[in-house]
Design an enzyme around this catalytic site. Structure first.
Site, PDB file in Angstrom:
ATOM      1  N   LYS A 136       0.937  -1.142   0.053  1.00  0.00           N
ATOM      2  CA  LYS A 136      -0.114  -0.167  -0.001  1.00  0.00           C
ATOM      3  C   LYS A 136       0.835   1.271  -0.120  1.00  0.00           C
ATOM      4  CE  LYS A 136      -4.105   1.854   2.333  1.00  0.00           C
ATOM      5  NZ  LYS A 136      -5.137   1.816   3.268  1.00  0.00           N
ATOM      6  N   GLY A 137       0.620   2.243  -0.814  1.00  0.00           N
ATOM      7  CA  GLY A 137       1.356   3.438  -1.014  1.00  0.00           C
ATOM      8  C   GLY A 137       0.466   4.548  -0.893  1.00  0.00           C
ATOM      9  N   ASP A 173      11.422   9.124  -8.084  1.00  0.00           N
ATOM     10  CA  ASP A 173      10.975   8.575  -6.731  1.00  0.00           C
ATOM     11  C   ASP A 173      11.682   7.339  -6.363  1.00  0.00           C
ATOM     12  OD1 ASP A 173       9.636   8.757  -4.293  1.00  0.00           O
ATOM     13  OD2 ASP A 173       8.037   7.636  -4.855  1.00  0.00           O
ATOM     14  N   LYS A 232      -2.327  -3.323  -9.341  1.00  0.00           N
ATOM     15  CA  LYS A 232      -2.066  -1.981  -8.815  1.00  0.00           C
ATOM     16  C   LYS A 232      -3.511  -1.244  -8.755  1.00  0.00           C
ATOM     17  CE  LYS A 232       1.063   1.978  -7.782  1.00  0.00           C
ATOM     18  NZ  LYS A 232       2.441   2.464  -8.276  1.00  0.00           N
TER      19      LYS A 232
END
EC number: 2.7.11.30
Length: 567
Positions: free
Chosen positions: A252-253, A379, A277
């Site tokens: 989970k992001g 990122d 996703k």
């Protein structure tokens, strides 16, 4: 031989083309492209039709033989299945012509479009009180521009078709003969060459590190992936969704949740394990960014997460956006390093594959030489890198990535914002002083983040001696989820970097890795290595005899074995 054959056939060409010219009608509607295109997964997508669209206007066209609509407006039909329509009307006052798009399932002026599948607009008279009324429908590009009233214009002459077949056959004979001869010669050469090669010589032939053909093979098929290559890099354009059954939540992001899932095959008992996703409705922009990145066929690489498809789904919870990719059971790099101590060989494989993946991302061409749009990740961190079954890395999570399109202006780049995870942000990102005039500055921020990930790998390698529990870069010097301001204090004010203990340098290979990552996290962006150079450094680590002659950087490790970790 080929020239003689062409000279001999030339008079016949003239005769045949003369016959064609004599059989062509006064006007032939222009040819059009097919109204479907192949989708990435082998299906077909109907494209909207192009039609003349002038509504009702006065016309000089009579109902004899044929005429042009004289409509200057070409429109794209609103719906893919709409066809082109023309209506000719004559009353006591005037003659009008109407050209529009219309759904063939619906009536128009009270009449059904019986000939909607016709390639030509052949007028048919309809009974209407007080006027002469003709209407036609057709399903080709701008076919309602050429209006046909007489049947003699609706079919091609049989003689014309026969002559076209004849001239095509004669025209193709010389190149066909040459092509067959070339194929035969090439086949004989290959057979002769293979017979000369000794099997023992082939088996003893040393394998190169990775040459041009190896890299091209990676793009065509990645045998080490956990998903069959036949499913890879497709966008699901069909309305029918893939038969996927979600299994367990594995991550989970900030923007999405990742599930392990089953992609069902032809029979109910067979399935492939995939990762799904799922983005909520509010995170559409992140989903679209990542989908657009993955949709680039030139992105495919053994160290980039293998992509299957993207889908929009409606559920009880509302609209969701899915990305379906290969599943890697070992999880992300941060989780793997937390659970495992790695060997020197493991470090070399993980570091080398990470650098190769980033180098491919940054490159403006594929290993085969095809032009490619450079991409920056923005990122990079250990939780956004997956570990494959063969213990190599693959990059994932491109929700904040940026395509370095040369058409982007400085303002466009400035509006891309300060993004990423504060712990892994380069100094110039932390203080918002990037050089927007040079797109290479974006790549340099990825290289800084890569250096921190390489440090994480090295800190868990047993070749350095004592191995402590896993800690992220900067460890306890900052809190668990540091903000930008606290990272400014550590990275900008104190010029701090993760610690490199002196005993790490007792291992020759680790010494090279430490020198490399130190150059990559240099405070000056222009002093950092490129990802391609780092990949070359790791390749040299397979051959210790080459270490003294590195081409990427001539800087040597000081004789006392120390490294400056606070540049």
């Amino acid at each position: 031989m080929g020239r003689g054959l062409l000279r001999g056939l030339w008079p016949l060409h003239i005769v045949l083309w003369t016959r064609i010219a004599s059989t062509i009608p006064p006007h032939v509607p222009k040819s059009v492209n097919s109204d479907v295109m192949a989708s990435d997964n082998g299906g077909a997508v109907k494209l909207p039709q192009l039609c003349k669209f002038c509504d009702v206007r006065l016309s000089t066209c009579d109902n004899q033989k044929s005429c042009m609509s004289n409509c200057s407006i070409t429109a794209i039909c609103e719906k893919p299945h709409e066809v082109c329509v023309a209506v000719w009307r004559k009353n006591d006052k005037n003659i009008t012509l109407e050209t529009v798009c219309h759904d063939p399932k619906l009536t128009y002026h009270g009449f059904t479009l019986e000939d909607a599948a016709s390639p030509k607009c052949v007028m048919k008279e309809k009974k209407r009180a007080g006027e002469t009324f003709f209407m036609c429908a057709c399903n080709m590009e701008e076919c309602n521009d050429y209006i046909i009233f007489s049947e003699e214009y609706t079919t091609s002459s049989p003689d014309l078709l026969l002559v076209i077949i004849q001239v095509t056959g004669v025209s193709l004979l010389p190149p066909l003969g040459i092509a067959i001869a070339v194929i035969i010669i090439f086949y004989c050469y290959r057979v002769h060459r293979q017979q000369k090669l000794s099997p023992s010589w082939e088996s003893s032939k040393p394998r190169k590190l990775m040459d041009f053909s190896d890299n091209c093979a990676i793009i065509l098929e990645d045998d080490r992936s956990d998903i069959s290559s036949t499913c890879a890099n497709n966008i699901n354009h069909n309305t029918e969704l893939l038969p996927i059954e979600l299994d367990t939540l594995v991550g989970k992001g900030r923007f999405a949740e990742v599930y392990k899932a089953k992609l069902k095959q032809n029979t109910s008992e067979q399935f492939e394990t995939v990762a799904v996703k799922i983005f909520p409705y509010e995170e559409y922009s992140s989903w679209k960014t990542e989908k657009d990145i993955f949709s680039d066929i030139n992105l495919k690489h053994e160290n980039i997460l293998q992509f299957l498809t993207a889908e929009e789904r409606k559920t009880e919870l509302g609209k969701q956006y899915w990305l379906i990719t290969a599943f890697h059971a070992k999880g992300n790099l941060q989780e793997y390093l937390t659970r495992h101590v790695i060997s020197w060989e493991d470090l070399r494989k993980l570091g080398s594959s990470l650098a190769r993946g980033i180098a491919h991302l940054h490159s403006d061409h594929t290993p085969c030489g095809r032009p490619k749009m450079p991409i920056v990740h923005r990122d990079l961190k250990s939780s956004n890198i997956l570990v494959k079954n063969d213990l190599t890395c693959c990059l994932c999570d491109f929700g904040l990535s940026l395509r370095l399109d040369p058409t982007l202006s400085v303002d466009d780049l400035a509006n891309s914002g300060q993004v990423g995870t504060a712990r892994y942000m380069a100094p110039e990102v932390l203080e918002s002083r990037m050089n927007l005039e040079n797109v290479e500055s974006f790549k340099q921020t990825d290289v800084y983040s890569m250096a921190l990930v390489l440090w994480e790998m090295t800190s868990r390698c047993n070749a350095v001696g004592e191995v402590k529990d896993y800690e992220p870069p900067f460890g306890s010097k900052v809190r668990e989820h540091p903000c930008v301001e606290s990272m400014k204090d550590s990275v900008l004010r104190d010029r701090g970097r993760p610690e490199i203990p002196s005993f790490w340098l007792n291992h020759q290979g680790i010494q090279i890795v430490c020198e490399t990552l130190t150059e990559c996290w240099d405070h000056d962006p222009e002093a950092r290595l490129t990802a391609q150079c780092v990949a070359e450094r790791f390749s040299e680590l397979e051959h210790p005899e080459r270490l003294s002659g590195r081409s990427c950087s001539q800087e040597k490790i000081p004789e006392d074995g120390s490294l400056n970790t606070t540049k």
